[in-house]
Write a protein that holds these residues in place. Sequence first.
Motif, mmCIF file in Angstrom:
data_model
loop_
_atom_site.group_PDB
_atom_site.id
_atom_site.type_symbol
_atom_site.label_atom_id
_atom_site.label_comp_id
_atom_site.label_asym_id
_atom_site.label_seq_id
_atom_site.Cartn_x
_atom_site.Cartn_y
_atom_site.Cartn_z
ATOM 1 N N ASP A 20 0.898 -0.994 0.190
ATOM 2 C CA ASP A 20 0.111 -0.113 0.110
ATOM 3 C C ASP A 20 0.698 1.263 0.068
ATOM 4 O OD1 ASP A 20 -2.374 -1.431 -0.294
ATOM 5 O OD2 ASP A 20 -2.703 -1.056 2.092
ATOM 6 N N SER A 25 0.722 -3.623 -6.129
ATOM 7 C CA SER A 25 -0.201 -4.669 -5.480
ATOM 8 C C SER A 25 0.839 -5.522 -4.404
ATOM 9 C CB SER A 25 -0.659 -5.492 -6.670
ATOM 10 O OG SER A 25 0.427 -6.176 -7.146
ATOM 11 N N GLU A 26 0.004 -6.130 -3.647
ATOM 12 C CA GLU A 26 0.772 -7.247 -2.707
ATOM 13 C C GLU A 26 1.175 -8.439 -3.661
ATOM 14 O OE1 GLU A 26 -0.512 -9.452 1.303
ATOM 15 O OE2 GLU A 26 -2.181 -8.108 0.663
#
Length: 118
Positions: A20, A25-26
């Motif tokens: 974040d 993106s994770e």
Amino acid sequence: MWGAAIASLLATSTIHEAADQCGVSERTLKRWLAMPEFQAAFSEAKSDMLKAATSKLRREAGAAVDVLSSVAGDTEAPAASRVTAGRALLELAFKSHETEVLEERIAALERSVGHGNG
């Protein structure tokens, strides 16, 4: 390219938070974490951060010992504070001695191994 991701990983406690914070993106961050090149860069950044912290600790060590010595020797200070400061000084002295002894033993072993191979 990975600078922001590495900085975020160092500054946060989870991969989700790091993703974040750096705007990826994770899933992307996890993919990068699996890459040997990223792992090496991340490891180097962690090492650099630890070296900086260690340097700061070394700079402040003398002042910390002075504070402990002052509290331990202050007859006006509460007995519990004096005991705690005295105990901390003794523990630090013992740990320092142990470290010196271990460093000497490691150096002797390294010399011994070096002579055995030469």
